[in-house]
Design a protein around this motif. Structure first.
Motif, PDB file in Angstrom:
ATOM      1  N   SER A  11       0.847  -1.193   0.000  1.00  0.00           N
ATOM      2  CA  SER A  11       0.000   0.000   0.000  1.00  0.00           C
ATOM      3  C   SER A  11       0.880   1.240   0.000  1.00  0.00           C
ATOM      4  O   SER A  11       1.971   1.254   0.582  1.00  0.00           O
ATOM      5  CB  SER A  11      -0.897   0.017   1.236  1.00  0.00           C
ATOM      6  N   LEU A  12       0.383   2.276  -0.650  1.00  0.00           N
ATOM      7  CA  LEU A  12       1.088   3.541  -0.719  1.00  0.00           C
ATOM      8  C   LEU A  12       0.926   4.296   0.599  1.00  0.00           C
ATOM      9  O   LEU A  12      -0.191   4.487   1.077  1.00  0.00           O
ATOM     10  CB  LEU A  12       0.523   4.375  -1.871  1.00  0.00           C
ATOM     11  N   VAL A  13       2.039   4.695   1.190  1.00  0.00           N
ATOM     12  CA  VAL A  13       2.053   5.521   2.398  1.00  0.00           C
ATOM     13  C   VAL A  13       2.708   6.837   2.027  1.00  0.00           C
ATOM     14  O   VAL A  13       3.893   6.875   1.688  1.00  0.00           O
ATOM     15  CB  VAL A  13       2.819   4.843   3.552  1.00  0.00           C
ATOM     16  N   LEU A  14       1.916   7.902   2.056  1.00  0.00           N
ATOM     17  CA  LEU A  14       2.414   9.234   1.708  1.00  0.00           C
ATOM     18  C   LEU A  14       2.685  10.036   2.968  1.00  0.00           C
ATOM     19  O   LEU A  14       1.820  10.145   3.850  1.00  0.00           O
ATOM     20  CB  LEU A  14       1.383  10.000   0.879  1.00  0.00           C
ATOM     21  N   ARG A  15       3.845  10.624   3.025  1.00  0.00           N
ATOM     22  CA  ARG A  15       4.183  11.525   4.117  1.00  0.00           C
ATOM     23  C   ARG A  15       3.570  12.880   3.809  1.00  0.00           C
ATOM     24  O   ARG A  15       3.824  13.459   2.753  1.00  0.00           O
ATOM     25  CB  ARG A  15       5.695  11.638   4.222  1.00  0.00           C
ATOM     26  N   THR A  16       2.743  13.384   4.721  1.00  0.00           N
ATOM     27  CA  THR A  16       2.122  14.692   4.521  1.00  0.00           C
ATOM     28  C   THR A  16       2.596  15.711   5.546  1.00  0.00           C
ATOM     29  O   THR A  16       2.292  16.890   5.423  1.00  0.00           O
ATOM     30  CB  THR A  16       0.582  14.612   4.562  1.00  0.00           C
ATOM     31  N   ASP A  17       3.332  15.242   6.567  1.00  0.00           N
ATOM     32  CA  ASP A  17       3.856  16.127   7.597  1.00  0.00           C
ATOM     33  C   ASP A  17       5.380  16.024   7.590  1.00  0.00           C
ATOM     34  O   ASP A  17       5.927  14.921   7.640  1.00  0.00           O
ATOM     35  CB  ASP A  17       3.312  15.742   8.977  1.00  0.00           C
ATOM     36  N   PHE A  18       6.035  17.168   7.513  1.00  0.00           N
ATOM     37  CA  PHE A  18       7.494  17.187   7.390  1.00  0.00           C
ATOM     38  C   PHE A  18       8.178  17.842   8.586  1.00  0.00           C
ATOM     39  O   PHE A  18       9.326  18.262   8.497  1.00  0.00           O
ATOM     40  CB  PHE A  18       7.890  17.877   6.079  1.00  0.00           C
ATOM     41  N   ALA A  19       7.498  17.884   9.737  1.00  0.00           N
ATOM     42  CA  ALA A  19       8.032  18.556  10.915  1.00  0.00           C
ATOM     43  C   ALA A  19       9.078  17.727  11.658  1.00  0.00           C
ATOM     44  O   ALA A  19       9.935  18.277  12.336  1.00  0.00           O
ATOM     45  CB  ALA A  19       6.896  18.931  11.866  1.00  0.00           C
ATOM     46  N   ASP A  20       9.017  16.393  11.539  1.00  0.00           N
ATOM     47  CA  ASP A  20       9.885  15.541  12.353  1.00  0.00           C
ATOM     48  C   ASP A  20      10.477  14.414  11.508  1.00  0.00           C
ATOM     49  O   ASP A  20       9.844  13.378  11.304  1.00  0.00           O
ATOM     50  CB  ASP A  20       9.072  14.979  13.524  1.00  0.00           C
ATOM     51  N   GLU A  21      11.680  14.620  11.036  1.00  0.00           N
ATOM     52  CA  GLU A  21      12.355  13.632  10.188  1.00  0.00           C
ATOM     53  C   GLU A  21      12.570  12.309  10.918  1.00  0.00           C
ATOM     54  O   GLU A  21      12.410  11.234  10.339  1.00  0.00           O
ATOM     55  CB  GLU A  21      13.703  14.185   9.705  1.00  0.00           C
ATOM     56  N   SER A  22      12.916  12.378  12.203  1.00  0.00           N
ATOM     57  CA  SER A  22      13.177  11.142  12.943  1.00  0.00           C
ATOM     58  C   SER A  22      11.898  10.316  13.112  1.00  0.00           C
ATOM     59  O   SER A  22      11.958   9.083  13.107  1.00  0.00           O
ATOM     60  CB  SER A  22      13.823  11.432  14.294  1.00  0.00           C
TER      61      SER A  22
END
Length: 141
Positions: A11-22
């Protein structure tokens, strides 16, 4: 532009929040630790920053039929802030924009059944709890 294509039987998992790389790195590592099978195609692309279900459903609906994704999981701020990683599942086919949350604990089951078309999105969304719209299994866990 079509959504990215997930790898076969994932399944495709899209990152929509870029505040916390870890937190993103930890989520991707957690997918790998689920079991011996791949379940997720993780995509970190800033063009999806802040993306929501309705917009993704519209984008997917405009794609050529052989480029459609049908469902997607979003790693949004809520998912990345919680150690259970409650991803936001989004229906892109039957009821475009309909959502429910699925903690990582149940991700492999939900992903596999949706990817193989063993179950429909609604079969999971319909049993999501009322408090947060979260799928918590079928009472056996």
């Amino acid at each position: 532009m079509a959504l990215p294509q997930p790898e076969d039987l994932t399944s495709l998992v899209l990152r929509t929040d870029f505040a916390d790389e870890s937190a993103w790195d930890a989520l991707c590592a957690a997918f790998d630790a689920l079991d011996d099978h791949r379940h997720a195609t993780c995509v970190s692309d800033r063009r999806f920053a802040g993306a929501e279900g309705a917009g993704l459903a519209e984008e997917d609906g405009a794609a050529e039929e052989d480029e459609r994704v049908f469902h997607v999981f979003l790693a949004d701020a809520a998912a990345l802030a919680d150690p259970s990683y409650p991803l936001l599942a989004v229906d892109l086919e039957d009821e475009p924009g309909r959502t429910f949350r699925v903690p990582l604990r149940w991700f492999a089951d939900v992903s596999a059944n949706l990817s193989l078309a063993n179950m429909d999105f609604a079969e999971f969304a319909d049993v999501a709890d009322d408090e947060g719209g979260t799928f918590r299994g079928y009472g056996d866990a």
